[in-house]
Design an enzyme around this catalytic site. Structure first.
Site, mmCIF file in Angstrom:
data_model
loop_
_atom_site.group_PDB
_atom_site.id
_atom_site.type_symbol
_atom_site.label_atom_id
_atom_site.label_comp_id
_atom_site.label_asym_id
_atom_site.label_seq_id
_atom_site.Cartn_x
_atom_site.Cartn_y
_atom_site.Cartn_z
ATOM 1 N N CYS A 1 0.755 -1.221 -0.033
ATOM 2 C CA CYS A 1 0.055 -0.100 -0.083
ATOM 3 C C CYS A 1 0.783 1.110 0.220
ATOM 4 O O CYS A 1 0.557 2.032 -0.672
ATOM 5 C CB CYS A 1 -1.131 0.021 1.342
ATOM 6 S SG CYS A 1 -0.311 0.265 2.880
ATOM 7 N N HIS B 1 -2.455 1.410 6.771
ATOM 8 C CA HIS B 1 -2.867 1.167 5.509
ATOM 9 C C HIS B 1 -3.642 2.480 5.092
ATOM 10 O O HIS B 1 -3.913 3.113 5.727
ATOM 11 C CB HIS B 1 -4.182 0.255 5.404
ATOM 12 C CG HIS B 1 -4.480 -0.137 4.090
ATOM 13 N ND1 HIS B 1 -3.662 -0.944 3.155
ATOM 14 C CD2 HIS B 1 -5.513 0.299 3.109
ATOM 15 C CE1 HIS B 1 -4.319 -1.005 1.894
ATOM 16 N NE2 HIS B 1 -5.234 -0.442 1.906
ATOM 17 N N HIS C 1 -6.149 2.114 -3.741
ATOM 18 C CA HIS C 1 -5.152 1.555 -2.852
ATOM 19 C C HIS C 1 -4.649 0.216 -3.315
ATOM 20 O O HIS C 1 -5.532 -0.432 -4.150
ATOM 21 C CB HIS C 1 -5.687 1.711 -1.218
ATOM 22 C CG HIS C 1 -6.691 0.809 -1.341
ATOM 23 N ND1 HIS C 1 -6.891 -0.635 -0.396
ATOM 24 C CD2 HIS C 1 -8.166 0.697 -1.819
ATOM 25 C CE1 HIS C 1 -7.944 -1.434 -0.523
ATOM 26 N NE2 HIS C 1 -8.962 -0.569 -1.232
#
Length: 316
Positions: free
Chosen positions: A228, A277, A289
């Site tokens: 990520c 994240h 993402h």
């Protein structure tokens, strides 16, 4: 006549913007969101003609390149769509290019588009709808009520589900229609060109969306695979902005904002406490993402899973 071509992204697959290794300029249609050596050649040509004024040729087809192509097309008396296809190449005198119709000016299915979406994919959809007689208004890249009405009008005419959302079924129906692109009579396409921040955000999001489908790889930092934070770092770097490598350090380096805007980073607490994240906010609750089970994809932060883990947003 030019055709609308459907290219469906298979689940878990890698969507790659069309490229041809060692191809010569004129061998493929070039449009916003692409990164290729051919784009750099196009930029060099436009620079020599006084249209591309950026300080260096980047090889990335962003808003500045699109505007330069449109200006060149307008002055050359050809269809103005901001896409470098056969007619544009023929006008440039590129060897082997032909202005004959039906030779590769494509609109592809990258992701489902609905009201609130923005970017090059929306512009292409609007252009196609206008061309088949369902007015989406100016091709401004903003999926607003008029574009939704045009989608519904097209769906109704084709006898498919009428929901105002452009998904695979709508693109398949468009695939059966011949599309001739024409110049929009509106000047709205360039209305935001004076805003460097808006152009930067559009370019950032276009880069991110062009990587949709890239698989998740722990520690990955390239289009062959991203984690990520590697995805975020790559997208920002491609747009001239250096950011830290980890989610926690990106969170620390960003300026907290109470309500995210397009281009901001949204942070989540997932496998460990604190920010672990993150993704790039697209607007309307959507963010892009690199998920561990999905790869690069668009998600909704308002779903039960993400809303429970949302920590806030930051601006770089």
């Amino acid at each position: 006549m030019k055709k609308v071509v459907l290219s469906v992204v298979l689940a878990g697959g890698l969507f790659v913007t069309p490229t041809i290794a060692d191809a010569a300029l004129g061998d493929q249609t070039l449009r916003e969101g692409m990164r290729h050596g051919d784009v750099e050649e196009l930029q060099e040509f436009l620079r020599s003609e006084g249209y591309f004024t950026f300080h260096t040729s980047t090889g990335y087809f962003g808003e500045i390149t699109r505007s330069a192509v449109r200006d060149y097309q307008r002055d050359s008396g050809i269809a103005v769509d901001g896409i470098a296809g056969p007619q544009t190449f023929s006008s440039m005198g590129v060897t082997g290019a032909t202005a004959s119709s039906g030779s590769g000016d494509w609109i592809t299915y990258e992701s489902t588009l609905r009201q609130g979406a923005r970017g090059a994919s929306v512009r292409n959809l609007q252009d196609a709808l206008n061309s088949v007689g369902h007015s989406a208004g100016s091709t401004d890249g903003i999926f607003g009520p008029k574009t939704a009405d045009a989608v519904r009008s097209f769906q109704r005419a084709e006898g498919i589900a009428v929901d105002g959302i452009a998904g695979p079924q709508t693109y398949r129906a468009l695939n059966g229609n011949s599309v001739v692109k024409s110049e929009s009579t509106s000047s709205n396409n360039n209305s935001s060109s004076g805003s460097s921040s808006s152009s930067s955000v559009d370019s950032l999001i276009s880069t991110a969306q062009s990587l949709t489908g890239t698989p998740y790889v722990w520690g990955g930092t390239s289009p062959s695979g991203f984690d990520c934070s590697g995805f975020l770092q790559y997208v920002f770097n491609q747009n001239g902005k250096s950011i830290p490598r980890t989610v926690a350090s990106i969170h620390s380096a960003s300026t907290s904002v109470s309500s995210p805007q397009r281009g901001d980073i949204v942070f989540f607490e997932t496998y460990t406490s604190g920010p672990s994240h993150a993704g790039i906010y697209l607007g309307n609750g959507q963010f892009i993402h690199s998920g561990s089970s999905t790869g690069v994809t668009v998600s909704d932060k308002n779903t039960s899973y993400w809303s429970q883990r949302y920590l806030g947003a930051g601006r770089m």
